[in-house]
Design a protein around this motif. Sequence first.
Motif, PDB file in Angstrom:
ATOM      1  N   VAL A  71       9.292  34.143  42.548  1.00 53.17           N
ATOM      2  CA  VAL A  71       7.875  33.992  42.208  1.00 53.17           C
ATOM      3  C   VAL A  71       7.567  34.459  40.791  1.00 53.17           C
ATOM      4  O   VAL A  71       6.466  34.225  40.292  1.00 53.17           O
ATOM      5  N   LEU A  72       8.534  35.111  40.138  1.00 47.74           N
ATOM      6  CA  LEU A  72       8.318  35.645  38.801  1.00 47.74           C
ATOM      7  C   LEU A  72       8.627  34.606  37.733  1.00 47.74           C
ATOM      8  O   LEU A  72       9.581  33.838  37.850  1.00 47.74           O
ATOM      9  N   LYS A  73       7.843  34.622  36.686  1.00 49.37           N
ATOM     10  CA  LYS A  73       8.128  33.746  35.558  1.00 49.37           C
ATOM     11  C   LYS A  73       9.089  34.459  34.605  1.00 49.37           C
ATOM     12  O   LYS A  73       9.237  35.701  34.659  1.00 49.37           O
ATOM     13  N   PRO A  74       9.775  33.731  33.732  1.00 53.23           N
ATOM     14  CA  PRO A  74      10.653  34.388  32.745  1.00 53.23           C
ATOM     15  C   PRO A  74       9.878  35.435  31.949  1.00 53.23           C
ATOM     16  O   PRO A  74       8.740  35.202  31.527  1.00 53.23           O
ATOM     17  N   GLY A  75      10.492  36.604  31.781  1.00 52.60           N
ATOM     18  CA  GLY A  75       9.814  37.716  31.123  1.00 52.60           C
ATOM     19  C   GLY A  75       9.077  38.616  32.087  1.00 52.60           C
ATOM     20  O   GLY A  75       8.514  39.633  31.682  1.00 52.60           O
ATOM     21  N   GLY A  76       9.092  38.243  33.386  1.00 49.41           N
ATOM     22  CA  GLY A  76       8.393  39.050  34.392  1.00 49.41           C
ATOM     23  C   GLY A  76       9.154  40.312  34.746  1.00 49.41           C
ATOM     24  O   GLY A  76      10.292  40.519  34.327  1.00 49.41           O
ATOM     25  N   ARG A  77       8.507  41.142  35.560  1.00 48.45           N
ATOM     26  CA  ARG A  77       9.091  42.426  35.970  1.00 48.45           C
ATOM     27  C   ARG A  77       9.114  42.539  37.488  1.00 48.45           C
ATOM     28  O   ARG A  77       8.097  42.316  38.145  1.00 48.45           O
ATOM     29  N   LEU A  78      10.265  42.911  37.998  1.00 48.96           N
ATOM     30  CA  LEU A  78      10.432  43.227  39.412  1.00 48.96           C
ATOM     31  C   LEU A  78      10.625  44.730  39.533  1.00 48.96           C
ATOM     32  O   LEU A  78      11.602  45.282  39.031  1.00 48.96           O
ATOM     33  N   ILE A  79       9.673  45.402  40.187  1.00 46.40           N
ATOM     34  CA  ILE A  79       9.709  46.850  40.334  1.00 46.40           C
ATOM     35  C   ILE A  79       9.893  47.173  41.813  1.00 46.40           C
ATOM     36  O   ILE A  79       9.086  46.771  42.645  1.00 46.40           O
ATOM     37  N   SER A  80      10.958  47.905  42.130  1.00 52.90           N
ATOM     38  CA  SER A  80      11.260  48.230  43.518  1.00 52.90           C
ATOM     39  C   SER A  80      11.039  49.709  43.791  1.00 52.90           C
ATOM     40  O   SER A  80      11.457  50.567  43.014  1.00 52.90           O
ATOM     41  N   LEU A  81      10.401  49.990  44.918  1.00 51.75           N
ATOM     42  CA  LEU A  81      10.216  51.370  45.373  1.00 51.75           C
ATOM     43  C   LEU A  81      11.243  51.747  46.429  1.00 51.75           C
ATOM     44  O   LEU A  81      11.343  52.912  46.796  1.00 51.75           O
ATOM     45  N   ALA A  82      11.998  50.762  46.908  1.00 44.42           N
ATOM     46  CA  ALA A  82      12.938  50.999  48.004  1.00 44.42           C
ATOM     47  C   ALA A  82      14.393  50.932  47.566  1.00 44.42           C
ATOM     48  O   ALA A  82      15.284  51.208  48.357  1.00 44.42           O
ATOM     49  N   GLY A  83      14.647  50.593  46.335  1.00 46.27           N
ATOM     50  CA  GLY A  83      16.014  50.507  45.849  1.00 46.27           C
ATOM     51  C   GLY A  83      16.483  49.083  45.776  1.00 46.27           C
ATOM     52  O   GLY A  83      15.743  48.152  46.097  1.00 46.27           O
ATOM     53  N   PRO A  84      17.709  48.874  45.300  1.00 50.69           N
ATOM     54  CA  PRO A  84      18.685  49.928  45.002  1.00 50.69           C
ATOM     55  C   PRO A  84      18.352  50.696  43.725  1.00 50.69           C
ATOM     56  O   PRO A  84      17.806  50.129  42.785  1.00 50.69           O
ATOM     57  N   PRO A  85      18.698  51.988  43.694  1.00 49.93           N
ATOM     58  CA  PRO A  85      18.466  52.796  42.497  1.00 49.93           C
ATOM     59  C   PRO A  85      19.358  52.347  41.359  1.00 49.93           C
ATOM     60  O   PRO A  85      20.407  51.744  41.570  1.00 49.93           O
ATOM     61  N   ASP A  86      18.939  52.637  40.128  1.00 49.43           N
ATOM     62  CA  ASP A  86      19.702  52.235  38.959  1.00 49.43           C
ATOM     63  C   ASP A  86      20.078  53.441  38.112  1.00 49.43           C
ATOM     64  O   ASP A  86      19.795  54.587  38.468  1.00 49.43           O
ATOM     65  N   ALA A  87      20.729  53.187  36.965  1.00 51.75           N
ATOM     66  CA  ALA A  87      21.199  54.276  36.109  1.00 51.75           C
ATOM     67  C   ALA A  87      20.042  55.095  35.545  1.00 51.75           C
ATOM     68  O   ALA A  87      20.173  56.302  35.340  1.00 51.75           O
ATOM     69  N   ALA A  88      18.908  54.440  35.288  1.00 46.83           N
ATOM     70  CA  ALA A  88      17.741  55.167  34.771  1.00 46.83           C
ATOM     71  C   ALA A  88      17.263  56.209  35.778  1.00 46.83           C
ATOM     72  O   ALA A  88      16.854  57.308  35.401  1.00 46.83           O
ATOM     73  N   PHE A  89      17.327  55.875  37.057  1.00 45.49           N
ATOM     74  CA  PHE A  89      16.966  56.835  38.100  1.00 45.49           C
ATOM     75  C   PHE A  89      17.919  58.024  38.088  1.00 45.49           C
ATOM     76  O   PHE A  89      17.508  59.173  38.235  1.00 45.49           O
ATOM     77  N   ALA A  90      19.220  57.753  37.909  1.00 48.75           N
ATOM     78  CA  ALA A  90      20.207  58.836  37.862  1.00 48.75           C
ATOM     79  C   ALA A  90      19.904  59.794  36.715  1.00 48.75           C
ATOM     80  O   ALA A  90      19.992  61.016  36.866  1.00 48.75           O
ATOM     81  N   ARG A  91      19.523  59.233  35.571  1.00 49.99           N
ATOM     82  CA  ARG A  91      19.173  60.088  34.422  1.00 49.99           C
ATOM     83  C   ARG A  91      17.914  60.892  34.709  1.00 49.99           C
ATOM     84  O   ARG A  91      17.836  62.075  34.383  1.00 49.99           O
ATOM     85  N   GLN A  92      16.919  60.262  35.311  1.00 46.27           N
ATOM     86  CA  GLN A  92      15.662  60.942  35.646  1.00 46.27           C
ATOM     87  C   GLN A  92      15.901  62.127  36.563  1.00 46.27           C
ATOM     88  O   GLN A  92      15.268  63.186  36.410  1.00 46.27           O
ATOM     89  N   GLN A  93      16.830  61.972  37.517  1.00 43.34           N
ATOM     90  CA  GLN A  93      17.108  63.031  38.479  1.00 43.34           C
ATOM     91  C   GLN A  93      18.134  64.035  37.969  1.00 43.34           C
ATOM     92  O   GLN A  93      18.438  65.008  38.659  1.00 43.34           O
ATOM     93  N   GLY A  94      18.699  63.801  36.771  1.00 38.15           N
ATOM     94  CA  GLY A  94      19.699  64.710  36.222  1.00 38.15           C
ATOM     95  C   GLY A  94      21.007  64.682  36.983  1.00 38.15           C
ATOM     96  O   GLY A  94      21.724  65.692  37.043  1.00 38.15           O
ATOM     97  N   LEU A  95      21.346  63.518  37.546  1.00 36.33           N
ATOM     98  CA  LEU A  95      22.582  63.401  38.318  1.00 36.33           C
ATOM     99  C   LEU A  95      23.787  63.332  37.387  1.00 36.33           C
ATOM    100  O   LEU A  95      23.680  62.941  36.223  1.00 36.33           O
TER     101      LEU A  95
END
Length: 333
Positions: A225-249
């Motif tokens: 449903v997203l057009k090119p340049g759109g954003r898909l934001i997930s609250l359920a995962g899967p987690p990404d590397a940015a999340f690992a940095r945020q949590q100090g993993l």
Amino acid sequence: MKAYVLDRYGKGQALRLADLPDPVIGDRDVLVAIQATGLNPLDNKIRDGAFKPFLRYKPPFVLGHDFAGKVVAVGAGVRGFKVGDAVHGRPRDGRIGTFATRIAVDAADVAKVPANLSMAEAAALPLVALTAWQALVEIANVRAGQKVLIHAGSGGVGTMAIQLAKHLGATVATTTSATNADLVRGLGADVVIDYRTQDFSEQLAGYDVVLASLDAKTLEKSLKVLKPGGRLISLAGPPDAAFARQQGLNPVMGLVMRLLSAGIRRKAKRVGVTYSFLFMRADGDQLARFDALVEQGAIRPVIDRTFPFTQLNAALDHVDSGRAKGKVVVDVA
């Protein structure tokens, strides 16, 4: 103080009501006598052990991520809050514990309760308000004229995100059951998809943002449903590397996060879409900005049901049922 303690991780594990010492505050903390606490699916996921690799709480500990109450003491370095102030907030990770009669919380995670809200309404806001704000304002930078799809519109996050996206000037679509259609339309949804009888990916197209909180299949279908340049934001995962940095993993966990999200990131890139995983963080200043919209009447809390403190475990079971419309709140006072 009275508090509900998780003695061991386990699916559906009941919390134990206990007498604990009052929290000790640091220089930057406020001590709050909690009058109401909001419940979230995150509480149940932590209880069940789903986040053990990332949020390393060692049982026994007190659960809970939303509170509203009165300040009863302030640390020496605190400015802007005083004894007697009505406040609410979402304590930062590592300092949760709102299923209690008192909590010590960093003053940076706290905002004053809007004058037009009850304590129950104030307790219903922090986590879901911050999630909606960080997704739609901070990450997606939603602007007037854009199109936003919010999955599970009748849930805690969904009810806040619909109202915020509408306030920002977006056309808002949401998925929900037919029984909740009037609720989400009343919050501002322009397009309502009955997930039981309609396929949102066949009904919608050309969207700028999708906020997803459901399963992997729904997440992948959202790319359509997203057009090119759109954003898909997930609250359920899967987690990404940015999340690992945020949590100090550590780097190993960072690599694991990158691998977990590799599939959806690759598919998103193929259609020109950016994928982000959001695990909201505490932020009193952002909460205060959201509160300003509540005071103006642009956004209102949505409470499904309020339980007494003695029935907190029953309240968690109700959250687990997935039938709540908006937030479930426990009256601690």
